[in-house]
Design a protein around this motif. Structure first.
Motif, PDB file in Angstrom:
ATOM      1  N   GLU A 221       0.802  -1.208   0.000  1.00 32.91           N
ATOM      2  CA  GLU A 221       0.000   0.000   0.000  1.00 32.91           C
ATOM      3  C   GLU A 221       0.845   1.274   0.000  1.00 32.91           C
ATOM      4  OE1 GLU A 221      -3.810  -1.920   2.411  1.00 32.91           O
ATOM      5  OE2 GLU A 221      -2.444  -0.549   3.457  1.00 32.91           O
ATOM      6  N   LEU A 222       2.162   1.145   0.052  1.00 32.53           N
ATOM      7  CA  LEU A 222       3.031   2.315   0.094  1.00 32.53           C
ATOM      8  C   LEU A 222       3.241   2.874  -1.304  1.00 32.53           C
ATOM      9  CD1 LEU A 222       5.737   1.091   2.625  1.00 32.53           C
ATOM     10  CD2 LEU A 222       3.620   2.361   3.068  1.00 32.53           C
ATOM     11  N   SER A 223       3.070   4.171  -1.459  1.00 36.00           N
ATOM     12  CA  SER A 223       3.277   4.806  -2.757  1.00 36.00           C
ATOM     13  C   SER A 223       4.771   4.982  -3.001  1.00 36.00           C
ATOM     14  CB  SER A 223       2.570   6.167  -2.803  1.00 36.00           C
ATOM     15  OG  SER A 223       3.429   7.198  -2.361  1.00 36.00           O
ATOM     16  N   PRO A 224       5.166   5.183  -4.252  1.00 34.02           N
ATOM     17  CA  PRO A 224       6.587   5.418  -4.538  1.00 34.02           C
ATOM     18  C   PRO A 224       7.134   6.669  -3.863  1.00 34.02           C
ATOM     19  CG  PRO A 224       5.408   4.820  -6.548  1.00 34.02           C
ATOM     20  CD  PRO A 224       4.365   5.049  -5.480  1.00 34.02           C
ATOM     21  N   ALA A 225       6.255   7.534  -3.363  1.00 36.57           N
ATOM     22  CA  ALA A 225       6.717   8.748  -2.690  1.00 36.57           C
ATOM     23  C   ALA A 225       7.293   8.456  -1.313  1.00 36.57           C
ATOM     24  CB  ALA A 225       5.563   9.742  -2.557  1.00 36.57           C
ATOM     25  N   ILE A 226       6.936   7.317  -0.719  1.00 35.90           N
ATOM     26  CA  ILE A 226       7.427   6.989   0.626  1.00 35.90           C
ATOM     27  C   ILE A 226       8.940   6.795   0.588  1.00 35.90           C
ATOM     28  CG2 ILE A 226       7.374   5.302   2.501  1.00 35.90           C
ATOM     29  CD1 ILE A 226       4.843   6.888   2.386  1.00 35.90           C
ATOM     30  N   GLY A 227       9.641   7.635   1.342  1.00 36.22           N
ATOM     31  CA  GLY A 227      11.105   7.564   1.344  1.00 36.22           C
ATOM     32  C   GLY A 227      11.697   7.124   2.660  1.00 36.22           C
TER      33      GLY A 227
END
Length: 278
Positions: A221-227
């Motif tokens: 569920e994590l978007s690619p924006a999660i850093g």
């Protein structure tokens, strides 16, 4: 008695540290149960964090602390430059975006009306408080979340994914520097989940100063924006830092107590679990 000071929103240049927890502990007074223990964590502007852990790990408690909805038993919590205990938390809450499935929303209110209530922080709309610019901003936020067609649709007949995007638009009405997402994907089907992930990714790209914290149980569920990611187990921090360093099989196994195979594909995090360790 602790005196409160008027809340002043920090200037953008001074708001680099959005939230900071130092030596934070939370104990249940009635039983003495330790909910959180010695938690240190700093979130900065423009960072997007995943907050992960098994049920009962303390994720919701951490989110409630940062959302100024409760106070720590020990340690300090600073949010948007203000320490809990020395600021009027009602004013602080007004400039923090919070999205939770527990929020009470009138089922017959239209999508546009629900977003409008974010300007006043109320459940029911306060129509005299909304000028034409405020109403137009609500429409713009629905468009930003790719759901402008929901403006006139009753909230109660919207799908789970549509409701989540409406609530995010509502949270953005206060133009927050911090957005807290408490299990926003709960009970969504696959297409709705992917639509919401895409919306959050676009939101992160379009708002470079916004910091977000997403509580979820599933890496998918994590978007690619999660850093960045923080792992909690039994109220203690297991790991925190860049996702490439934290979301590893070894660290996930230590956090959840069972073998977990983690990979990364086009910015997403497929994961699968083996049998629980004995």
């Amino acid at each position: 008695m602790t005196t409160t000071q008027p809340l002043e929103r920090p200037e953008p240049a001074a708001a680099r540290v959005i939230a900071a927890l130092e030596g934070v502990g939370v104990r249940r007074y009635t039983t003495g149960q330790v909910i959180l223990d010695a938690v240190d964590w700093t979130v900065c502007s423009g960072e997007h964090w995943a907050l992960l852990g098994a049920n009962g790990a303390g994720k919701t408690t951490v989110l409630r602390l940062i959302g100024a909805l409760m106070f720590p038993t020990v340690g300090t919590v600073e949010v948007l430059g203000h320490r809990l205990g020395s600021v009027d938390v009602r004013e602080l809450r007004a400039v923090i975006g919070l999205v939770s499935g527990a929020q009470k929303v009138p089922q017959d209110a239209t999508g546009h009306t629900v977003v409008l209530t974010g300007a006043t922080g109320t459940v029911q709309p306060l129509w005299r408080k909304y000028d034409e610019a405020t109403r137009e901003r609500a429409h713009e936020l629905l468009a930003e979340l790719d759901c402008k067609e929901l403006a006139d649709r009753p909230y109660g007949v919207c799908s789970g994914g549509q409701r989540a995007r409406i609530l995010i638009a509502r949270a953005l009405m206060a133009d927050p520097s911090l957005l807290l997402l408490d299990e926003p994907f709960n009970a969504l089907d696959l297409p709705s989940r992917e639509d919401l992930i895409d919306a959050l990714h676009r939101l992160a790209l379009g708002r470079p100063e916004l910091a977000t914290i997403t509580v979820t149980h599933h890496l998918e569920e994590l978007s690619p924006a999660i850093g960045h990611a923080l792992l909690l187990r039994d109220g203690r921090v297991q790991a925190r830092g860049p996702v490439d360093e934290v979301l590893t099989g070894e660290r996930m196994r230590a956090c959840f107590g069972r073998p977990i195979e983690v990979s990364r594909h086009e910015g997403r995090w497929p994961a699968r679990s083996g049998r629980r360790q004995g």
